[in-house]
Design an enzyme around this catalytic site. Sequence first.
Site, PDB file in Angstrom:
ATOM      1  N   GLU A  21      13.402 -60.386 -24.808  1.00  0.00           N
ATOM      2  CA  GLU A  21      14.287 -60.908 -25.864  1.00  0.00           C
ATOM      3  C   GLU A  21      14.177 -62.422 -25.821  1.00  0.00           C
ATOM      4  O   GLU A  21      14.745 -63.068 -24.937  1.00  0.00           O
ATOM      5  CB  GLU A  21      15.734 -60.468 -25.595  1.00  0.00           C
ATOM      6  CG  GLU A  21      15.941 -58.969 -25.617  1.00  0.00           C
ATOM      7  CD  GLU A  21      15.890 -58.392 -27.015  1.00  0.00           C
ATOM      8  OE1 GLU A  21      15.904 -59.166 -27.995  1.00  0.00           O
ATOM      9  OE2 GLU A  21      15.820 -57.160 -27.130  1.00  0.00           O
ATOM     10  N   CYS A  36      20.094 -67.971 -29.472  1.00  0.00           N
ATOM     11  CA  CYS A  36      18.750 -67.546 -29.882  1.00  0.00           C
ATOM     12  C   CYS A  36      18.670 -67.290 -31.388  1.00  0.00           C
ATOM     13  O   CYS A  36      17.670 -67.580 -32.024  1.00  0.00           O
ATOM     14  CB  CYS A  36      18.342 -66.294 -29.113  1.00  0.00           C
ATOM     15  SG  CYS A  36      19.555 -64.956 -29.234  1.00  0.00           S
ATOM     16  N   GLU A  81      17.087 -54.126 -27.819  1.00  0.00           N
ATOM     17  CA  GLU A  81      18.290 -53.878 -27.037  1.00  0.00           C
ATOM     18  C   GLU A  81      19.343 -53.315 -27.982  1.00  0.00           C
ATOM     19  O   GLU A  81      19.232 -53.415 -29.192  1.00  0.00           O
ATOM     20  CB  GLU A  81      18.804 -55.209 -26.457  1.00  0.00           C
ATOM     21  CG  GLU A  81      17.897 -55.820 -25.421  1.00  0.00           C
ATOM     22  CD  GLU A  81      18.062 -55.202 -24.053  1.00  0.00           C
ATOM     23  OE1 GLU A  81      19.185 -54.974 -23.617  1.00  0.00           O
ATOM     24  OE2 GLU A  81      17.031 -54.918 -23.430  1.00  0.00           O
ATOM     25  N   ASN A 129      23.183 -68.907 -21.777  1.00  0.00           N
ATOM     26  CA  ASN A 129      24.005 -69.227 -22.955  1.00  0.00           C
ATOM     27  C   ASN A 129      25.093 -68.197 -23.261  1.00  0.00           C
ATOM     28  O   ASN A 129      26.170 -68.557 -23.722  1.00  0.00           O
ATOM     29  CB  ASN A 129      23.126 -69.512 -24.174  1.00  0.00           C
ATOM     30  CG  ASN A 129      22.213 -68.367 -24.526  1.00  0.00           C
ATOM     31  OD1 ASN A 129      22.090 -67.396 -23.784  1.00  0.00           O
ATOM     32  ND2 ASN A 129      21.561 -68.465 -25.668  1.00  0.00           N
TER      33      ASN A 129
HETATM   34  P1  NAD Z   1      14.382 -69.678 -19.544  1.00  0.00           P
HETATM   35  O1  NAD Z   1      13.192 -68.935 -20.023  1.00  0.00           O
HETATM   36  O2  NAD Z   1      14.217 -71.056 -19.052  1.00  0.00           O
HETATM   37  O3  NAD Z   1      15.095 -68.885 -18.361  1.00  0.00           O
HETATM   38  C1  NAD Z   1      15.510 -67.545 -18.518  1.00  0.00           C
HETATM   39  C2  NAD Z   1      15.611 -66.916 -17.146  1.00  0.00           C
HETATM   40  O4  NAD Z   1      14.305 -66.801 -16.576  1.00  0.00           O
HETATM   41  C3  NAD Z   1      16.456 -67.703 -16.154  1.00  0.00           C
HETATM   42  O5  NAD Z   1      17.201 -66.795 -15.369  1.00  0.00           O
HETATM   43  C4  NAD Z   1      15.385 -68.395 -15.308  1.00  0.00           C
HETATM   44  O6  NAD Z   1      15.843 -68.757 -14.021  1.00  0.00           O
HETATM   45  C5  NAD Z   1      14.338 -67.309 -15.243  1.00  0.00           C
HETATM   46  N1  NAD Z   1      12.985 -67.760 -14.880  1.00  0.00           N
HETATM   47  C6  NAD Z   1      12.460 -69.005 -14.949  1.00  0.00           C
HETATM   48  N2  NAD Z   1      11.163 -68.987 -14.534  1.00  0.00           N
HETATM   49  C7  NAD Z   1      10.870 -67.711 -14.197  1.00  0.00           C
HETATM   50  C8  NAD Z   1       9.696 -67.043 -13.726  1.00  0.00           C
HETATM   51  N3  NAD Z   1       8.559 -67.705 -13.488  1.00  0.00           N
HETATM   52  N4  NAD Z   1       9.756 -65.711 -13.514  1.00  0.00           N
HETATM   53  C9  NAD Z   1      10.885 -65.014 -13.769  1.00  0.00           C
HETATM   54  N5  NAD Z   1      12.029 -65.594 -14.204  1.00  0.00           N
HETATM   55  C10 NAD Z   1      12.027 -66.923 -14.421  1.00  0.00           C
HETATM   56  O7  NAD Z   1      15.443 -69.627 -20.739  1.00  0.00           O
HETATM   57  P2  NAD Z   1      16.895 -70.311 -20.796  1.00  0.00           P
HETATM   58  O8  NAD Z   1      16.727 -71.782 -20.992  1.00  0.00           O
HETATM   59  O9  NAD Z   1      17.737 -69.848 -19.653  1.00  0.00           O
HETATM   60  O10 NAD Z   1      17.506 -69.649 -22.122  1.00  0.00           O
HETATM   61  C11 NAD Z   1      17.245 -70.160 -23.381  1.00  0.00           C
HETATM   62  C12 NAD Z   1      16.210 -69.322 -24.103  1.00  0.00           C
HETATM   63  O11 NAD Z   1      16.648 -67.964 -24.137  1.00  0.00           O
HETATM   64  C13 NAD Z   1      16.035 -69.726 -25.539  1.00  0.00           C
HETATM   65  O12 NAD Z   1      14.676 -69.686 -25.875  1.00  0.00           O
HETATM   66  C14 NAD Z   1      16.815 -68.642 -26.303  1.00  0.00           C
HETATM   67  O13 NAD Z   1      16.423 -68.494 -27.633  1.00  0.00           O
HETATM   68  C15 NAD Z   1      16.543 -67.447 -25.473  1.00  0.00           C
HETATM   69  N6  NAD Z   1      17.536 -66.381 -25.678  1.00  0.00           N
HETATM   70  C16 NAD Z   1      17.163 -65.220 -26.309  1.00  0.00           C
HETATM   71  C17 NAD Z   1      18.106 -64.214 -26.561  1.00  0.00           C
HETATM   72  C18 NAD Z   1      17.720 -62.935 -27.268  1.00  0.00           C
HETATM   73  O14 NAD Z   1      18.468 -61.957 -27.193  1.00  0.00           O
HETATM   74  N7  NAD Z   1      16.598 -62.889 -27.958  1.00  0.00           N
HETATM   75  C19 NAD Z   1      19.428 -64.397 -26.148  1.00  0.00           C
HETATM   76  C20 NAD Z   1      19.772 -65.595 -25.512  1.00  0.00           C
HETATM   77  C21 NAD Z   1      18.811 -66.572 -25.267  1.00  0.00           C
END
Ligand code: NAD
Length: 475
Positions: A248, A282, A455, A151
């Site tokens: 995060e 997020c 962070e 995102n």
């Molecule tokens: P996601 O958890 O689906 O994926 C995040 C990352 O993890 C991707 O690079 C994905 O390929 C990788 N991944 C998937 N399976 C994995 C595994 N088994 N082992 C290691 N890595 C793996 O999340 P998303 O859909 O890409 O992002 C949306 C989410 O991120 C939402 O929940 C959002 O709130 C959160 N987010 C949090 C912050 C923050 O700073 N707190 C910032 C942005 C997004």
Amino acid sequence: MSLVSEEYGMFLDGTFHTSGGVFSVEDPATGDTIATVASGNADDVGTAIESAINAQREWEALDPQDRGTILQDVATAVEAAEDQIAEIVTQENGRPIGQSKAIAGGTSNYIAYFADLADKIEGESIPVPGERHAFTRREPLGVSAQILPWNAPVLLCARGVGPALAAGNAVVAKPAPEAPLGILELARTMSEAGLPDGLFNVVPGGGETGEALSTDPRIDEVTFTGSVPTGKRVGRAAVDNLVPMALELGGKSPAIVFPDADIEAAVDGAIHAITMMSGQVCFATTRLFVHEDVYEEFRSSLLEAVDQIEIGPGRDNPDLGPVISGEALSNIETYVTEAIANGATAISGGSRLDRKGHFFEPTIIEGAADDAPISCEEVFGPVVNLYEFSTEEEAIRRGNDTDYGLYATVWTDSVGRAHRVANALEAGSVMVNQYSGSTPATPFGGYKQSGIGREKGKQALDHYTQLKTVNIDIS
Ligand code: NAD
């Protein structure tokens, strides 16, 4: 002309490499493929880690002032490449180009902020009995593994890579498969600006690539930004490896509007929650609690403002772009349909748009129960819920009634109430009378299920270093 190259490799040891497999990246505004990218396997992850291990030794041995100077040059180059990076990110994740440019500006700010701190990572002198000199040193961890979402890919990458490098570490990053291109361009830009080879490697791929990275025993730290279930999985791998982690994760943030608030500003905040990256943020304040005395005024102003929202492909710089994928669109639709079937009303929007790409109407839901899925879970779309409250205690209780604890906003003219409510809210960040006042200097992270660790800010440098105590007998 498109700025996106048709084929991207992995970025290992300062150059692009191919791999056995490739995957496609699509433009969410059209559904068309815009690039193919090398998909990293476990061997590629291993190569990236070895390259990082080698580069890190020399990087750690450099004077901190020299590390800072190199990173300042890198920040200047990233600033110069801002527009290009913004256009790439808009093509891959659909974000309106104006928002992408603001975010790309934030990217160079992160690197510059931590470049400035590279020679200010200090230990302490400890008073101890006898003729001894005891002191602490903050030393780098080694190789930081950074797993990223789609995102705000480039900004979130710089949020972790900036402090990791400033503290003397090397990085292996794994972008999300939906949006790896901006991060690959960032790596290229940083390398061309003089960052030594191997310090910042990028291995694109899906969950398997992330799993290979997070479970590799050669990594020394893991920073994960993404969803709660994946974060827990990565966290378990970090425990198995006994390495520090920063997780995060998601949010379901409240905005609380008191009767003495500047209603126009609070409505503007709600519009940001809908339009910023189509609500796929997020910290989006998706639960709007409005005091009964100003509920009607807020509701009608919000409806008026939502009517003005322009929708379109990110490259045309509308207010609201597409959501990331067809799957995301279906998820949003399911949450909204289910809420309406259970008695809630969409007082604005509520449907996908009948056009190419993945577009959902800006949507305001009224009358959802506090424990409905749409009130408790991340919808990750341009959808907010409106609730009415009577007392400050009620607003705090309902605002805190969530598994998440990432963020909150409070809208009030009373200094006393601002402090009281900010203190009572269970969230890592609370904004008063603004939607986001975030800078690289302000720590960010979650309470409860929103994560572990912080962070940004000077505190990030604590995370990317380990503390050594030296105690010398000088008798
Ligand atoms: P996601 O958890 O689906 O994926 C995040 C990352 O993890 C991707 O690079 C994905 O390929 C990788 N991944 C998937 N399976 C994995 C595994 N088994 N082992 C290691 N890595 C793996 O999340 P998303 O859909 O890409 O992002 C949306 C989410 O991120 C939402 O929940 C959002 O709130 C959160 N987010 C949090 C912050 C923050 O700073 N707190 C910032 C942005 C997004």
